[in-house]
Design an enzyme around this catalytic site. Structure first.
Site, PDB file in Angstrom:
ATOM      1  N   SER A  65      -5.632 -30.593  18.973  1.00 18.24           N
ATOM      2  CA  SER A  65      -5.504 -29.938  17.621  1.00 18.24           C
ATOM      3  C   SER A  65      -4.091 -29.211  17.338  1.00 18.24           C
ATOM      4  O   SER A  65      -4.259 -28.656  16.170  1.00 18.24           O
ATOM      5  CB  SER A  65      -6.539 -28.804  17.929  1.00 18.24           C
ATOM      6  N   LYS A  68      -2.711 -30.030  13.984  1.00 17.71           N
ATOM      7  CA  LYS A  68      -3.259 -29.586  12.490  1.00 17.71           C
ATOM      8  C   LYS A  68      -2.109 -28.562  11.866  1.00 17.71           C
ATOM      9  O   LYS A  68      -2.246 -28.124  10.972  1.00 17.71           O
ATOM     10  CB  LYS A  68      -4.401 -28.537  12.829  1.00 17.71           C
ATOM     11  N   SER A 129     -10.002 -23.997  14.411  1.00 17.96           N
ATOM     12  CA  SER A 129      -9.646 -25.328  14.700  1.00 17.96           C
ATOM     13  C   SER A 129     -10.356 -26.347  14.131  1.00 17.96           C
ATOM     14  O   SER A 129     -10.809 -27.138  14.774  1.00 17.96           O
ATOM     15  CB  SER A 129      -9.312 -25.388  15.967  1.00 17.96           C
ATOM     16  N   LYS A 246      -0.748 -22.567  17.655  1.00 18.07           N
ATOM     17  CA  LYS A 246      -1.984 -23.517  17.671  1.00 18.07           C
ATOM     18  C   LYS A 246      -2.230 -23.993  19.084  1.00 18.07           C
ATOM     19  O   LYS A 246      -1.242 -24.152  19.904  1.00 18.07           O
ATOM     20  CB  LYS A 246      -1.555 -24.710  16.818  1.00 18.07           C
TER      21      LYS A 246
END
Length: 410
Positions: A65, A68, A129, A246
């Site tokens: 993730s 992203k 997320s 993140k």
């Protein structure tokens, strides 16, 4: 003889001090390497892009993730270009629905027919997320997944990310690939271009979704009760100065984390990739702990220091009363360095030496660039320290003749 003995004694003390400093620095790095279970890790100084610590920095691992961040990068780019606006209301279609995403993936809980602003989609992507939010944005900006992925890879090439390849906008695929060095560079470019992202997205500790305004009256939705979705970055509010960035996890990559913190005017970016653990919750805790270790190492071992400006020679100013002036060098940038590294900083001087009066005080005439181990650290401006007035008629005529003769002779 006494002076010679004293000199030798001082040299021994200085050499011993430098040796002990180098040993302490090496020991701190070795201790960090032993404590990290991550397959690969990088610590970057945000201001300069200098790598302060590296473990397998070029190892290619699925980012999960963390992908992203690139999706958000392209979304901010579209906002800047006016192709979309934060307040634009998007009606979610099948591509962006949470029911179209794999079971057990991270979700914002989007549903076909819901109406959501672009900014709220970005929050759902950064905080919860949400894989569904990633596809909703890709569907708008691509348009469609394939076109959007092409833009992701084009952006990676533009940024010089040599070990990076994306196949989806959310990082669910094991075939997404990135190295920690590449991802640190991506994170740095993202924050440089859109620093507001840290405030309006990545530092939020939770979002609540869906809200009544997201649910039009003429549609029967399966998800109607608002749910609080916590930020997957568990260091927010717990680690001093941390405001992003993140997390990521899929089985093939293990647990990943890119964290950034700002203290004392300095920002660091830490990338941890490839942590494997016995349980999911243990992995979440370990990637946070190891991100802390990296950031602690940076803030404890490196200090903001100002490179020493070089001494510049007097410069000839044509047609002036003074004829020669002493240029002034502004203070250099604060750079994260170990105490013993200051003596290794070197500079390159770039000055316009064809100066003609009159010149006002503060006029820029060049710069001094600073380097350490081949890494560009920043620049200082070179300026005129005071007003330089025109000289007498005699001085101006004389200088005109000198310049004419030099040009004719060259």
């Amino acid at each position: 003889m006494i002076f010679k003995k004293i000199s030798i004694y001082l040299f021994i003390i200085g050499f011993s001090f430098m040796t002990s400093m180098l040993f302490a620095d090496s020991k701190a790095q070795e201790d960090l390497e032993q404590e990290l279970t991550a397959q690969a890790a990088v610590l970057m100084d945000f201001n300069t892009g200098r790598i302060l610590f590296e473990k397998n920095g070029n190892q290619v691992i699925p980012p999960a993730s963390m992908t992203k961040v690139m999706t958000l990068f392209l979304t901010y780019e579209a906002l800047e270009e006016g192709r979309i606006h934060k307040e634009d209301l998007i009606t979610i279609d099948e591509a962006g629905s949470s029911f179209s995403r794999p079971p057990f993936s991270s979700l914002m809980l989007l549903e076909e027919g819901q109406q959501v602003t672009v900014l709220d989609l970005m929050k759902g992507l950064a905080v919860a997320s949400g894989n569904d939010a990633a596809y909703a944005l890709a569907h708008i900006l691509g348009p469609g997944k394939e076109a959007f992925v092409d833009k992701m890879n084009a952006k990676a090439r533009e940024l010089g990310l040599k070990n990076t390849r994306f196949v989806d906008p959310d990082g669910w695929s094991e075939f997404d690939a990135v190295s920690p060095l590449d991802f640190a560079s991506l994170g740095r470019a993202y924050i440089q271009e859109y620093p507001e992202a840290l405030v309006e997205l990545h530092s939020l500790q939770f979002i609540v979704y869906p809200l009544p305004e997201n649910l039009p009256d003429n549609v029967d939705f399966r998800i109607q009760v608002p749910r609080k979705k916590l930020n997957t970055n568990i260091l927010l509010g717990k680690y001093e100065g941390l405001d992003g960035l993140k997390t990521g996890y899929i089985d093939e990559s293990g647990f990943n984390f890119t964290g950034t913190a700002f203290r004392g005017g300095q920002r660091l970016i830490a990338v941890i990739m490839g942590i494997h653990s016995e349980s999911y919750y243990q992995g979440i805790r370990r990637r946070a702990d190891e991100t802390e270790l990296l950031l602690d190492y940076g803030f404890n071992e490196f200090y903001p220091q100002f490179p020493k400006a070089p001494e510049l020679q007097n410069l000839r100013v044509w047609f002036s009363r003074d004829e020669y002036i002493q240029p002034q060098v502004s203070e250099g940038p604060a750079v994260m360095m170990r105490k013993d590294e200051m003596n290794s900083v070197y500079s390159q001087i770039h000055i316009n030496d064809d100066l003609k009066a009159p010149i006002s005080a503060g006029t820029g005439i060049g710069r001094v660039d600073y380097y350490l181990e081949g890494t560009f650290l920043g620049s200082s401006d070179v300026q005129i320290s005071h007003d330089v007035e025109e000289g007498s008629i005699y001085q101006r005529v004389r200088d005109s003749l000198i310049r004419w003769w030099e040009k004719r002779s060259s």
